[in-house]
Design a protein around this motif. Structure first.
Motif, PDB file in Angstrom:
ATOM      1  N   GLY A   1       0.840  -0.963   0.320  1.00 12.21           N
ATOM      2  CA  GLY A   1      -0.509   0.245  -0.314  1.00 12.21           C
ATOM      3  C   GLY A   1       0.728   1.526   0.408  1.00 12.21           C
ATOM      4  N   LEU A   2       2.162   1.344   0.803  1.00 15.99           N
ATOM      5  CA  LEU A   2       2.609   2.343   0.862  1.00 15.99           C
ATOM      6  C   LEU A   2       3.576   2.400  -0.527  1.00 15.99           C
ATOM      7  N   ARG A   3       4.262   1.428  -1.245  1.00 14.25           N
ATOM      8  CA  ARG A   3       4.880   2.170  -2.695  1.00 14.25           C
ATOM      9  C   ARG A   3       3.247   2.447  -3.672  1.00 14.25           C
ATOM     10  N   ARG A   4       2.005   1.757  -3.123  1.00 22.09           N
ATOM     11  CA  ARG A   4       1.183   2.313  -4.478  1.00 22.09           C
ATOM     12  C   ARG A   4       0.705   3.464  -4.434  1.00 22.09           C
ATOM     13  N   PHE A   5       0.062   4.149  -3.352  1.00 22.76           N
ATOM     14  CA  PHE A   5      -0.173   5.505  -2.825  1.00 22.76           C
ATOM     15  C   PHE A   5       0.884   6.563  -2.689  1.00 22.76           C
TER      16      PHE A   5
ATOM     17  N   ASP B   1      -6.581   0.757   2.650  1.00 21.43           N
ATOM     18  CA  ASP B   1      -7.968   0.212   3.285  1.00 21.43           C
ATOM     19  C   ASP B   1      -8.539  -0.636   5.047  1.00 21.43           C
ATOM     20  N   ASP B   2      -7.144  -0.287   5.588  1.00 21.49           N
ATOM     21  CA  ASP B   2      -6.989  -0.645   6.988  1.00 21.49           C
ATOM     22  C   ASP B   2      -6.850   0.408   7.824  1.00 21.49           C
ATOM     23  N   ILE B   3      -8.024   0.699   8.159  1.00 20.86           N
ATOM     24  CA  ILE B   3      -7.625   2.324   9.307  1.00 20.86           C
ATOM     25  C   ILE B   3      -8.399   1.877  10.140  1.00 20.86           C
ATOM     26  N   SER B   4      -7.786   1.412  11.195  1.00 22.82           N
ATOM     27  CA  SER B   4      -9.142   1.356  12.923  1.00 22.82           C
ATOM     28  C   SER B   4      -8.846   3.018  14.007  1.00 22.82           C
ATOM     29  N   LEU B   5     -10.087   3.421  14.981  1.00 25.91           N
ATOM     30  CA  LEU B   5     -10.186   3.890  15.619  1.00 25.91           C
ATOM     31  C   LEU B   5      -9.765   3.126  17.149  1.00 25.91           C
ATOM     32  N   GLU B   6      -9.038   4.418  17.787  1.00 29.26           N
ATOM     33  CA  GLU B   6      -8.701   3.539  19.178  1.00 29.26           C
ATOM     34  C   GLU B   6      -9.915   4.952  19.866  1.00 29.26           C
ATOM     35  N   LEU B   7     -11.281   4.407  20.598  1.00 24.55           N
ATOM     36  CA  LEU B   7     -11.286   5.177  21.168  1.00 24.55           C
ATOM     37  C   LEU B   7     -11.323   5.064  23.037  1.00 24.55           C
ATOM     38  N   SER B   8     -11.829   6.432  23.920  1.00 32.22           N
ATOM     39  CA  SER B   8     -11.460   6.329  25.417  1.00 32.22           C
ATOM     40  C   SER B   8     -12.074   5.167  25.452  1.00 32.22           C
TER      41      SER B   8
ATOM     42  N   VAL C   1     -12.529   0.611  16.726  1.00 32.22           N
ATOM     43  CA  VAL C   1     -13.725   0.379  15.869  1.00 32.22           C
ATOM     44  C   VAL C   1     -12.275   0.030  14.434  1.00 32.22           C
ATOM     45  N   ALA C   2     -13.040  -0.591  13.482  1.00 27.49           N
ATOM     46  CA  ALA C   2     -12.415  -1.132  11.972  1.00 27.49           C
ATOM     47  C   ALA C   2     -13.253   0.047  11.597  1.00 27.49           C
ATOM     48  N   TRP C   3     -12.589   0.463  10.852  1.00 21.43           N
ATOM     49  CA  TRP C   3     -13.252   1.142   9.821  1.00 21.43           C
ATOM     50  C   TRP C   3     -13.122   1.128   7.983  1.00 21.43           C
ATOM     51  N   GLY C   4     -11.189   0.902   8.090  1.00 24.43           N
ATOM     52  CA  GLY C   4     -11.358   0.025   6.451  1.00 24.43           C
ATOM     53  C   GLY C   4     -10.961   2.019   5.849  1.00 24.43           C
ATOM     54  N   SER C   5     -10.702   1.486   4.718  1.00 29.09           N
ATOM     55  CA  SER C   5     -11.316   2.933   4.251  1.00 29.09           C
ATOM     56  C   SER C   5     -11.888   4.161   4.070  1.00 29.09           C
ATOM     57  N   GLY C   6     -11.452   4.785   3.687  1.00 29.93           N
ATOM     58  CA  GLY C   6     -12.633   6.174   3.814  1.00 29.93           C
ATOM     59  C   GLY C   6     -13.367   6.555   3.491  1.00 29.93           C
ATOM     60  N   ASP C   7     -13.218   5.378   1.720  1.00 32.12           N
ATOM     61  CA  ASP C   7     -14.633   5.364   1.207  1.00 32.12           C
ATOM     62  C   ASP C   7     -15.472   5.348   1.685  1.00 32.12           C
ATOM     63  N   LYS C   8     -17.546   5.135   1.819  1.00 31.39           N
ATOM     64  CA  LYS C   8     -18.560   5.193   2.028  1.00 31.39           C
ATOM     65  C   LYS C   8     -18.660   5.785   3.802  1.00 31.39           C
TER      66      LYS C   8
END
Length: 264
Positions: free
Chosen positions: A174-178, A211-218, A223-230
């Motif tokens: 992903g780093l090489r591509r984007f 496509d592997d972005i997550s959130l860490e909440l208090s 939360v597994a969010w994925g990519s920014g799509d949708k």
């Protein structure tokens, strides 16, 4: 009685002849035009002297507005407005370019002449939506993914961006591509799509790949969010999922039509 001779007719014709403009306008009107033209020249010269040569229309004051983090003095120093010079000759485009180059925190600036003696600098600063920790400092990232400032103390209620990009596997691909900048912009897009109630308790936005972005909440929730799509669909799904499972510690909305929750 004999008519005028040929010589007499020639003399009369010569008397009535002359420059066409004089015949058409008449002497008085021609003198008036000359006087008005001379007056216009004098007024033009006076205006040029007033704007460029006199001491009346010169820069005496530089006012600054719109600053939040920056100080007016920082903006004035970076602008380097030629105080004492003719106000009309100030290059406003050059001042704008200088400010944006020297102070990356500035997103936009409006440079205006304030007659008769001032220059006004109306500044719009960038606002951080994420901060990236680097050593003992924090790099602020705006809503366009621009890293614009380094601060020693992170701004309140702004999540931390963590780029956990492995040198192998899908992260490396992903780093090489984007590229890293694109992945940062994708993290910003995710942060913008988080529901307001969730955004208030989001502490970390973690990027492993596009496509592997997550959130860490208090409270240790993830939360597994994925990519920014949708993003809008994911936000609605997450809101409903958290209401349905208030005690869950893990939420997956990477596929908003097939969400999941776990833990208690």
């Amino acid at each position: 009685m004999a008519g005028p001779t040929t010589a007499e007719r020639g003399e009369r014709q010569q008397e009535s002849s002359g420059p066409p403009l004089v015949r058409r306008l008449g002497p008085r009107r021609l003198r008036l035009i000359i006087v008005l033209a001379l007056a216009a020249l004098v007024l033009g010269a006076a205006a040029v002297w007033l704007l460029y040569g006199s001491q009346w229309l010169r820069v005496e004051k530089v006012s600054v507005s719109g600053t939040k983090v920056l100080t007016p003095e920082q903006v004035r120093e970076a602008a380097d407005v030629p105080v004492g010079g003719p106000l009309v000759s100030v290059d406003t485009d050059a001042i704008e370019a200088r400010l944006r180059r020297k102070l990356p925190r500035i997103d936009a600036v409006d440079v205006v002449r304030s007659w008769p003696h001032g220059i006004g600098l109306k500044v719009t600063e960038r606002s951080p939506v994420l901060v990236e920790k680097k050593g003992g400092n924090f790099i602020e990232v705006d809503d366009e993914g621009v890293r614009f400032a380094t601060v020693s103390t992170p701004p309140k209620s702004v999540p931390t961006l963590e780029l956990t990009l492995s040198p192998s596997g899908s992260s490396a691909a992903g780093l090489r591509r984007f590229g890293e900048d694109r992945l940062v912009r994708e993290a910003v897009r995710v942060a913008d799509g988080i529901p307001a109630a969730v955004a208030r308790v989001t502490q970390v936005v973690k990027v492993r790949s596009y496509d592997d972005i997550s959130l860490e909440l208090s409270g240790g929730r993830t939360v597994a969010w994925g990519s920014g799509d949708k993003g809008a669909a994911k936000a609605r799904t997450l809101t409903a999922l958290m209401k349905a499972a208030p005690g869950a510690r893990y939420f997956d909305v990477s596929v908003p039509t097939a969400p999941a929750s776990a833990g208690s």
